[in-house]
Design an enzyme around this catalytic site. Structure first.
Site, PDB file in Angstrom:
ATOM      1  N   GLY A  90     -12.505  84.835 -48.996  1.00 52.07           N
ATOM      2  CA  GLY A  90     -13.671  85.574 -49.447  1.00 52.07           C
ATOM      3  C   GLY A  90     -14.713  84.691 -50.105  1.00 52.07           C
ATOM      4  O   GLY A  90     -14.751  83.486 -49.865  1.00 52.07           O
ATOM      5  N   ALA A 137     -10.573  89.783 -38.367  1.00 51.84           N
ATOM      6  CA  ALA A 137     -10.038  89.827 -39.728  1.00 51.84           C
ATOM      7  C   ALA A 137     -10.583  88.645 -40.527  1.00 51.84           C
ATOM      8  O   ALA A 137     -10.239  87.494 -40.265  1.00 51.84           O
ATOM      9  CB  ALA A 137      -8.515  89.788 -39.699  1.00 51.84           C
ATOM     10  N   LEU A 138     -11.412  88.937 -41.497  1.00 44.94           N
ATOM     11  CA  LEU A 138     -12.139  87.907 -42.249  1.00 44.94           C
ATOM     12  C   LEU A 138     -11.213  86.849 -42.848  1.00 44.94           C
ATOM     13  O   LEU A 138     -10.259  87.175 -43.555  1.00 44.94           O
ATOM     14  CB  LEU A 138     -12.915  88.592 -43.385  1.00 44.94           C
ATOM     15  CG  LEU A 138     -13.850  87.670 -44.187  1.00 44.94           C
ATOM     16  CD1 LEU A 138     -14.973  87.154 -43.317  1.00 44.94           C
ATOM     17  CD2 LEU A 138     -14.385  88.396 -45.407  1.00 44.94           C
ATOM     18  N   ASP A 139     -11.506  85.575 -42.599  1.00 40.95           N
ATOM     19  CA  ASP A 139     -10.778  84.439 -43.188  1.00 40.95           C
ATOM     20  C   ASP A 139      -9.293  84.435 -42.828  1.00 40.95           C
ATOM     21  O   ASP A 139      -8.483  83.806 -43.511  1.00 40.95           O
ATOM     22  CB  ASP A 139     -10.930  84.421 -44.722  1.00 40.95           C
ATOM     23  CG  ASP A 139     -12.384  84.198 -45.127  1.00 40.95           C
ATOM     24  OD1 ASP A 139     -13.142  83.682 -44.293  1.00 40.95           O
ATOM     25  OD2 ASP A 139     -12.749  84.547 -46.252  1.00 40.95           O
ATOM     26  N   GLU A 140      -8.931  85.148 -41.774  1.00 42.55           N
ATOM     27  CA  GLU A 140      -7.527  85.175 -41.382  1.00 42.55           C
ATOM     28  C   GLU A 140      -7.300  84.632 -39.980  1.00 42.55           C
ATOM     29  O   GLU A 140      -6.194  84.716 -39.449  1.00 42.55           O
ATOM     30  CB  GLU A 140      -6.966  86.594 -41.509  1.00 42.55           C
ATOM     31  CG  GLU A 140      -6.994  87.065 -42.942  1.00 42.55           C
ATOM     32  CD  GLU A 140      -6.194  88.333 -43.181  1.00 42.55           C
ATOM     33  OE1 GLU A 140      -5.610  88.868 -42.221  1.00 42.55           O
ATOM     34  OE2 GLU A 140      -6.184  88.775 -44.343  1.00 42.55           O
TER      35      GLU A 140
END
EC number: 3.5.1.10
Lengths: 283, 283, 283, 283
Positions: free
Chosen positions: B201, B226-229
């Site tokens: 994040g 999926a953010l930052d994943e």
């Protein structure tokens, strides 16, 4: 069904079709390649190197090496060797007074991290006897008296004869003669306490401090008759500052020395090291 | 005699004989293997991955891919692709205000270090226009107004359509929707300014300072919905101390970010990256 | 003339003139500053921290601490403590089955590298008994039976009472309660096998592998009642690749763990660590 | 109330009470110490070094330096200098054909990361003209014709006279004479593309490859008349393998070179570097 894990290490003049020939040979004998790595010193005309690890049913091993020689090794003009992962190498360690590299190897061996047997430790000083025997390893004191290096080397060579596949110099502070190296006839790995070719010879930490370098390091190399000029296996460094005294450098460096030496020995024992000119390929 | 350099990248259920089949196929068509690397997720039953780079005479290329499909690819149930080292990938870069990752990529591209073409840069801010056009690369401002992300993504997608084989987010501070990723249909690489999965994040440097970590880092990863994943390509860290303010961390981190992103992009352009589950194999 | 080496560690609201006052105080009592380090969390209004090491004639030590309190400590509203470099800290180590961090500390202690006394080792398993007693250190088995943590902690606390100035958790695989921490009343240092805050809790190497990170690490931190959230003392990482199995990560990580823990313990014993909020200053 | 940030750097024979005297002097003039670092080459009899950064009201600055000389500097037999953090140093850069170190410095300067002014760039080749002028910095071509180094050095010295406080050799491939160094009379920082003292002189990457080292590096040092033997400011290394060609080493090394040089220049500009014998203290 149980399987054996074997390794094949090859050096050869580069020619088209080597990988195909090796892979096909193994496949046709029911072997299954687990790992295969290859390197060509110069695409299309240099020297070719290959290491592969494969599994094979024990029943299919008979005659494997001989067939390889006839079908692949000789036609391609290779040097090659098969090794069995279960037949671990026997290591003899030479040390002097410093214990850090020695204890680190003994400890890794005891916890099963080193795929090898440590068969004996010899030293020109008695101080490490208890440390070594505490690990259940035989300790031999072989003093080197002033002007009597030849005699000491003779004793050492007799002691080592047939007892080891690898000699590790774990901060052994004596220079070994070319004659000795020839006589023992197995590879010898040394740890030098500098990032060679900087500071060869004695007292590297003191000289590093005087030169004001910002990194100190260690170098594991195969020993040749030319002091500190053998092929480099592994190196690492650690940051230092003007605040570090020579004593501090010695202490910090000890951590690098033992790590670098442990890596080099482990790679050798896994047949991951190939010599090419004065260099070492790490597969 | 001139030769072409091609690459073959393969993913397949593990079966005995894959390497033998591939190497033989190439050898029989006169190809010469320069590099070959392979990985099996689980010996004897996992997923098999292979990358090889080989040279071949231009006259022998005709029909190569089709023959491979019939003889090897389909029988073994592989996914595979051939690429030509000379057909470099076209890169579109998205940036915001920070210039460090962007300039680094442009500079590496200009000096010939990046085997790729940078075809355009788009940004939601105008500030980097001169920097980009100074490198002779078209610059497009695509503002993202509050509550109008969909419209901006539509403009971006139109701009990128057919213009690139790879999108690089060089500190682009907008979250891209799953719909956008699907629409553009090419891989997207992002650089995150922490050593993920720590500090996902926003504001990672500020949070790193508050948590008192002794290392800060950066992570290049493929972008998924999926953010930052997304799968991690490369990471690195740098040492920090209590003396470093958040501003200092931002500055130190910028050097790690640009190095890590440059490595990830170079590996992608050399077809060295394979995805396996949510992981990236680096060959 | 023999001299004593003392240390003074200070924490105080930042005010002008603190360094001048401390340095003058020491100078007027014949002390000679060997090292002085200072940090202000926010120039002109934050919290001030200072560590100095100085030599002083034994005859001049009488009353030093009391005079400091009156002349400097209380007027400036400081927290402070004097320590004598010769009065080394007594360490109790808690371990479970893994020996790498434990053996590393024992070995550094035996070779005189750790300015501390290791007074006892306690474990919830008997397996490390011989290892520990081989170093001449008392070993206590304190089993932790299911559902009986309180009883075990009681036994441990009784064992440790008055025997140590520092507790080191050398891969002790039990969670200690807030009540226990309060009861023992000395600092507790733990080594966690990940680069926190990534992968807190159990099984970090397995999770690191699943997440596909390119670096694994270790974190030494002071233990608080909040699991894995105590102030971080030191961290380091090592590079990993897709080829490394979880077992390999455990082995590689062990080398980082023991190095990081040894550094943290050495710094603590040299009074180099100051806590500020949930952070640790390393002087 | 606005304040000025000043720095005081001191070198002196070690004597008791220096820190107390300096800190008291500053405190009595209303200065507030932000940072203070000190080093003694040998406790109780070596050379003493101190750097402090402090804030002071503009009105209190008058006469500060003169009073310090009388009250502290001369009585203690010090060398010292005061600098004003706002009066940034003027840098002249010398380069040849390679742009990586040059562009990195120009880019850091443009984004405000380098507390300095880059006043001019001179080169013995014309190729970097557009790059330099694109950053708004004057570019001067000063060719060095065979056998006419003296003339070229004369031209360079005239060009630099009074224009800079620091000369940075950003891969300038000409050897500067002792006479030139004396004439320009300002410090000169060079970046050497090896981890000195290994591989001094020309072609270090080629020689590193031939020697088979596992790490390559870079060294920033002050230039003296003895080639590659000046005091080392900063060093770093990067891992390499047998797969890296000399061309790859050159490319990988470029990243280390620019990072190491940038750190050295930044530290010099922040008055953090003190020379002690042939070593550099980094405060």
């Amino acid at each position: 069904m149980s399987v054996d894990t074997l390794r094949l290490v090859v050096s050869s003049p580069d020619r088209p079709g080597i990988i195909a020939a090796v892979a096909r040979f193994l496949h046709e004998r029911g072997a299954s390649i687990v790992e295969l790595d290859q390197y060509t010193s110069e695409p299309g005309g240099g020297q070719f190197y290959l290491r592969t690890e494969f599994t094979i049913a024990p029943a299919r091993r008979a005659g494997l090496a001989g067939e390889f020689a006839t079908a692949i090794g000789e036609p391609f003009g290779m040097h090659w060797r098969f090794t069995d992962a279960r037949q671990v190498k026997r290591i003899a360690i030479l040390a002097s007074r410093a214990d850090h590299c020695l204890v680190d190897l003994l400890w890794r061996w005891r916890r099963g991290e080193l795929a090898a047997d440590i068969t004996l430790v010899a030293s020109n000083h008695p101080v490490l006897r208890d440390t070594v025997t505490g690990f259940g390893v035989p300790f031999h004191e072989v003093p080197v008296r002033h002007g009597a290096r030849d005699a000491a080397e003779g004793t050492l060579a007799d002691l080592l004869a047939g007892q080891c596949d690898l000699i590790v110099l774990a901060r052994y502070m004596q220079i070994l003669s070319g004659g000795f190296l020839e006589k023992v006839g197995v590879p010898v790995i040394n740890i030098h306490h500098s990032f060679l070719p900087a500071f060869p010879g004695a007292g590297p930490y003191e000289r590093a401090r005087q030169r004001g370098v910002k990194l100190i390091g260690a170098t594991a190399h195969y020993v040749t008759a030319a002091l500190d000029e053998g092929p480099i296996i592994e190196q690492d460094v650690i940051r230092t500052s003007h605040r570090d005294t020579t004593a501090t450098l010695v202490r910090l460096g000890a951590d690098v020395e033992r790590t670098v030496l442990a890596r080099a020995v482990a790679w050798h024992c896994a047949d991951r090291l190939l010599q090419y000119d004065n260099r070492v390929l790490v597969f």
